[in-house]
Design a protein around this motif. Structure first.
Motif, PDB file in Angstrom:
ATOM      1  N   SER A  56       0.821  -1.221   0.000  1.00 52.04           N
ATOM      2  CA  SER A  56       0.000   0.000   0.000  1.00 52.04           C
ATOM      3  C   SER A  56       0.853   1.269   0.000  1.00 52.04           C
ATOM      4  O   SER A  56       0.363   2.347  -0.368  1.00 52.04           O
ATOM      5  CB  SER A  56      -0.936   0.008   1.211  1.00 52.04           C
ATOM      6  N   THR A  71       0.999 -11.117 -11.899  1.00 51.98           N
ATOM      7  CA  THR A  71       0.996 -11.205 -10.437  1.00 51.98           C
ATOM      8  C   THR A  71       1.308  -9.864  -9.808  1.00 51.98           C
ATOM      9  O   THR A  71       0.686  -9.459  -8.809  1.00 51.98           O
ATOM     10  CB  THR A  71       2.022 -12.257  -9.963  1.00 51.98           C
ATOM     11  N   LYS A 119      -1.740  -7.740 -10.086  1.00 53.52           N
ATOM     12  CA  LYS A 119      -2.769  -8.252  -9.168  1.00 53.52           C
ATOM     13  C   LYS A 119      -2.487  -7.831  -7.727  1.00 53.52           C
ATOM     14  O   LYS A 119      -3.401  -7.436  -6.987  1.00 53.52           O
ATOM     15  CB  LYS A 119      -2.830  -9.777  -9.273  1.00 53.52           C
ATOM     16  N   ILE A 120      -1.220  -7.897  -7.311  1.00 57.77           N
ATOM     17  CA  ILE A 120      -0.851  -7.501  -5.951  1.00 57.77           C
ATOM     18  C   ILE A 120      -1.216  -6.029  -5.722  1.00 57.77           C
ATOM     19  O   ILE A 120      -1.782  -5.648  -4.681  1.00 57.77           O
ATOM     20  CB  ILE A 120       0.646  -7.742  -5.704  1.00 57.77           C
ATOM     21  N   CYS A 121      -0.884  -5.208  -6.706  1.00 59.25           N
ATOM     22  CA  CYS A 121      -1.200  -3.780  -6.571  1.00 59.25           C
ATOM     23  C   CYS A 121      -2.713  -3.556  -6.543  1.00 59.25           C
ATOM     24  O   CYS A 121      -3.231  -2.796  -5.695  1.00 59.25           O
ATOM     25  CB  CYS A 121      -0.564  -2.993  -7.714  1.00 59.25           C
ATOM     26  N   MET A 122      -3.427  -4.200  -7.444  1.00 69.83           N
ATOM     27  CA  MET A 122      -4.883  -4.024  -7.507  1.00 69.83           C
ATOM     28  C   MET A 122      -5.556  -4.498  -6.223  1.00 69.83           C
ATOM     29  O   MET A 122      -6.529  -3.880  -5.752  1.00 69.83           O
ATOM     30  CB  MET A 122      -5.441  -4.787  -8.704  1.00 69.83           C
ATOM     31  N   ASN A 123      -5.048  -5.580  -5.651  1.00 68.88           N
ATOM     32  CA  ASN A 123      -5.612  -6.076  -4.385  1.00 68.88           C
ATOM     33  C   ASN A 123      -5.385  -5.106  -3.235  1.00 68.88           C
ATOM     34  O   ASN A 123      -6.034  -5.217  -2.191  1.00 68.88           O
ATOM     35  CB  ASN A 123      -5.005  -7.426  -4.034  1.00 68.88           C
ATOM     36  N   ASN A 124      -4.442  -4.172  -3.427  1.00 74.58           N
ATOM     37  CA  ASN A 124      -4.173  -3.171  -2.391  1.00 74.58           C
ATOM     38  C   ASN A 124      -4.720  -1.794  -2.773  1.00 74.58           C
ATOM     39  O   ASN A 124      -4.295  -0.775  -2.231  1.00 74.58           O
ATOM     40  CB  ASN A 124      -2.672  -3.092  -2.125  1.00 74.58           C
ATOM     41  N   THR A 162       2.368  -9.565   1.487  1.00 75.78           N
ATOM     42  CA  THR A 162       1.920 -10.346   0.338  1.00 75.78           C
ATOM     43  C   THR A 162       2.468 -11.763   0.465  1.00 75.78           C
ATOM     44  O   THR A 162       3.626 -11.961   0.864  1.00 75.78           O
ATOM     45  CB  THR A 162       2.374  -9.733  -0.999  1.00 75.78           C
ATOM     46  N   GLN A 212       2.299 -13.790  -2.174  1.00 76.53           N
ATOM     47  CA  GLN A 212       2.541 -14.224  -3.546  1.00 76.53           C
ATOM     48  C   GLN A 212       4.041 -14.441  -3.772  1.00 76.53           C
ATOM     49  O   GLN A 212       4.862 -13.650  -3.320  1.00 76.53           O
ATOM     50  CB  GLN A 212       2.047 -13.168  -4.540  1.00 76.53           C
TER      51      GLN A 212
END
Length: 294
Positions: free
Chosen positions: A185, A206, A209-214, A262, A264
């Motif tokens: 974040s 990936t 996705k990590i950024c979007m999930n945050n 994360t 991942q």
């Protein structure tokens, strides 16, 4: 002309006595005499002079003897070569690899393999993962060291190592303080340098996705084909980069920090080869790799 007949002739020529030659090679004397006669008939003349008291070589026999010995030696060499091929001791191995394998895995596995199979010729080829997969399917390489997960029913995979995500930063970056932690974040306003999706779809997807999930979409300012180029641009101050842990050994003029919050994995380096592969060379290579990376 049969090889066994040649072998029998050499035995008689060396012993100059049918009885001793028969004992030496382990057959009955009449059978030995018959085989020599058949050889002479096929060649069209006598190789041995025979009397009740002695055996001697004819001129043709003297000429034939070194050739017969050479023939037997070549036959033995051919048998040994084929036997060693069945054991995976000789032949060719076409090995694909990604850039990151050159840092430690590639030299380690080649060194271990060559210590056990020193005569096998290894032909290494630097290829991106997607190109290795195609090369394996086409038979252009035998086995690959790849950097992405593979889900292909025709291929077998052995995972060597998984690595967590780290962040590469310019030394003057506000988050370069070694005491501070970096969370995903914290990166919402950063400029990112990433690998092209064409050469690293799993990494790219990936990371996004990590950024979007945050709660944010990453601001990508540059895409590159090689991680060396990525780190060079980080060093220039153009932006930051998601990397896998072992990549932090490539440059010492930038800051590397683990990425928190994360689960991942950034990278999975694996061996891949065709299923139902029967090559003893490939089996020998796999055995050495598994011994190194259990």
């Amino acid at each position: 002309m049969e090889l066994r007949q040649v072998k029998y002739f050499v035995a008689v020529a060396e012993e100059l006595h049918f009885g001793r030659a028969a004992n030496k090679i382990g057959i009955a004397q009449p059978a030995l005499s018959q085989q020599i006669q058949q050889l002479e008939q096929e060649l069209g003349g006598l190789l041995l002079n025979r009397t009740k008291r002695s055996v001697s070589l004819t001129m043709a026999g003297k000429l034939f003897l070194p050739e017969a010995r050479s023939l037997l030696e070549k036959s033995k060499h051919a048998q040994d070569l084929v036997r060693r091929s069945f054991e995976g001791m000789v032949g060719d191995l076409k090995l694909g690899f990604v850039e990151s394998a050159t840092w430690d895995i590639l030299p380690n596995v080649i060194s271990a393999y060559r210590s056990q199979f020193p005569v096998v010729k290894i032909t290494p080829r630097h290829l991106h993962t997607v190109h290795q997969i195609q090369a394996i399917r086409d038979g252009n390489i035998d086995i690959g060291i790849i950097g992405l997960p593979v889900n292909d029913p025709d291929l077998s995979v052995y995972v060597i190592r998984k690595e967590a995500y780290w962040i590469a930063l310019h030394p003057d970056h506000c988050r370069a303080d070694p005491e501070s932690k970096i969370f995903v974040s914290d990166l919402s306003h950063e400029s990112f340098i990433v690998t092209n999706r064409e050469v690293g779809a799993a990494y790219y997807d990936t990371m996004v996705k990590i950024c979007m999930n945050n709660g944010f979409s990453p601001s990508i300012v540059q895409t590159v084909d090689e991680i060396q180029t990525m780190l060079s641009l980080v060093s220039s101050g153009m932006g930051i980069a998601f990397i896998h842990e072992s990549a932090k050994n490539l440059r010492n003029d930038i800051i590397y920090k683990p990425l928190h919050d994360t689960d991942q994995y950034a990278y999975q380096i694996s061996l891949v080869w065709r299923k139902r592969e029967s090559s003893p060379i490939i089996k020998g290579f796999l055995k050495e790799v598994r011994h190194l990376y259990l």
